[in-house]
Write an enzyme that holds these catalytic residues in place. Structure first.
Site, PDB file in Angstrom:
ATOM      1  N   ILE A   1      24.867  15.189 -39.851  1.00 36.92           N
ATOM      2  CA  ILE A   1      23.524  14.708 -40.596  1.00 36.92           C
ATOM      3  C   ILE A   1      22.709  14.219 -39.343  1.00 36.92           C
ATOM      4  O   ILE A   1      23.077  13.340 -38.701  1.00 36.92           O
ATOM      5  CB  ILE A   1      23.777  13.895 -41.576  1.00 36.92           C
ATOM      6  CG1 ILE A   1      22.312  13.504 -42.140  1.00 36.92           C
ATOM      7  CG2 ILE A   1      24.510  12.490 -41.276  1.00 36.92           C
ATOM      8  CD1 ILE A   1      22.478  12.628 -43.677  1.00 36.92           C
ATOM      9  N   GLU A   2      21.789  14.986 -39.007  1.00 36.73           N
ATOM     10  CA  GLU A   2      20.998  14.830 -37.736  1.00 36.73           C
ATOM     11  C   GLU A   2      19.532  14.342 -38.080  1.00 36.73           C
ATOM     12  O   GLU A   2      18.734  14.832 -38.732  1.00 36.73           O
ATOM     13  CB  GLU A   2      20.996  16.075 -36.972  1.00 36.73           C
ATOM     14  CG  GLU A   2      20.383  16.034 -35.457  1.00 36.73           C
ATOM     15  CD  GLU A   2      20.719  17.202 -34.642  1.00 36.73           C
ATOM     16  OE1 GLU A   2      19.750  17.114 -33.689  1.00 36.73           O
ATOM     17  OE2 GLU A   2      21.287  18.051 -35.044  1.00 36.73           O
ATOM     18  N   VAL A   3      19.277  13.289 -37.296  1.00 34.51           N
ATOM     19  CA  VAL A   3      17.980  12.653 -37.268  1.00 34.51           C
ATOM     20  C   VAL A   3      17.398  12.454 -38.566  1.00 34.51           C
ATOM     21  O   VAL A   3      16.242  13.278 -38.877  1.00 34.51           O
ATOM     22  CB  VAL A   3      16.964  13.421 -36.425  1.00 34.51           C
ATOM     23  CG1 VAL A   3      15.680  12.448 -36.010  1.00 34.51           C
ATOM     24  CG2 VAL A   3      17.532  13.707 -35.002  1.00 34.51           C
TER      25      VAL A   3
END
Length: 262
Positions: free
Chosen positions: A155-157
């Site tokens: 789960i990115e940014v």
């Protein structure tokens, strides 16, 4: 060695450290430093030296979906990796691909939020989930991956409060890259940790060393040493006698006589 079950059982009890490494030296350093999870280039898992360098790390080989292809391509890609000792595989491909990999027993890590290879759909290199509709999108991505059989998701940014809410509602192992402490692992690139990057550094990246300056110093040392070699060659100072081999004068004389008769 960690298993998928270990990671899922540790959710909410232990924060794991994860790095993307590109070389065996980096993998060995990460293992010695206590990094538990590694993202690695696919070719590295086929190198027997990898497990000698990082025997106990949970290893995710990964590449962008467009480097691999469609579902059948992913299966052909993933099977040899799993056979060679991969603990799981990263997949930014389709839900069908995730489902097929999971159906074959391959532990799959998906990707939500800012997916660099698909950033055009979410507005480029920026946070995803700061508005209600985008937060809902991230949740739908997570739920779809869970239903497809993934065990983990990067789960990115994503806003950390959104990640927290999602963590309370999903059974997936969340790997946070700039998405907050509610992730079950915190993930950075070794280039960022070591300060090797020269371009724009992501906001979530924390530098722990300044390898860029050290590499500049080493490059200057290379140029200086090579320059002295060039000067020695041009001025006749290399090769000096101590760098040469020779033979008995009699052998040289006999050899010259022989050459003259050819």
């Amino acid at each position: 060695m960690l298993t998928v079950k270990d990671l899922l059982d540790a959710r909410g009890k232990h924060q794991f450290a994860m790095l993307r490494v590109e070389t065996l030296e980096e993998a060995e350093a990460a293992a010695k430093a206590g990094v538990e999870l590694l993202s690695i280039p696919p070719a590295m898992i086929h190198d027997r030296r990898f497990r000698e360098a990082a025997p106990d790390c949970f290893a995710f080989p990964g590449d962008n979906f467009y480097e691999i292809g469609g579902t059948e391509d992913f299966l052909r890609w993933a099977m040899p990796l799993y056979k060679a000792g991969a603990d799981g595989v990263y997949c930014s491909g389709s839900l069908r691909t995730v489902r097929e990999l999971a159906d074959h027993g391959i532990p799959v890590c998906g990707h939500v939020g800012l997916i660099p290879s698909k950033r055009t759909w979410t507005g480029g290199f920026k946070a995803v989930g700061k508005t209600l509709d985008m937060a809902q999108l991230v949740w739908r991505q997570v739920k779809a991956l869970e239903e497809a059989g993934a065990f983990a998701v990067e789960i990115e940014v994503v806003p950390h409060s959104i990640t927290q809410a999602i963590a309370e509602k999903t059974g997936l192992f969340l790997i946070s890259m700039g998405a907050g402490a509610a992730g079950h692992a915190q993930y950075l690139f070794t280039d960022d940790v070591l300060g090797q990057n020269r371009g724009k550094v992501p906001r979530h990246a924390k530098r722990y060393a300044d390898f860029a300056s050290e590499l500049d110093r080493l490059q200057a040392l290379r140029v200086e040493a090579m320059g002295r070699f060039v000067r020695d060659v041009h001025e006749g100072d290399y090769p000096a006698p101590q760098y040469l081999v020779d033979c008995e004068a009699q052998v040289v004389e006999q050899f010259r006589d022989w050459l003259d008769g050819q």
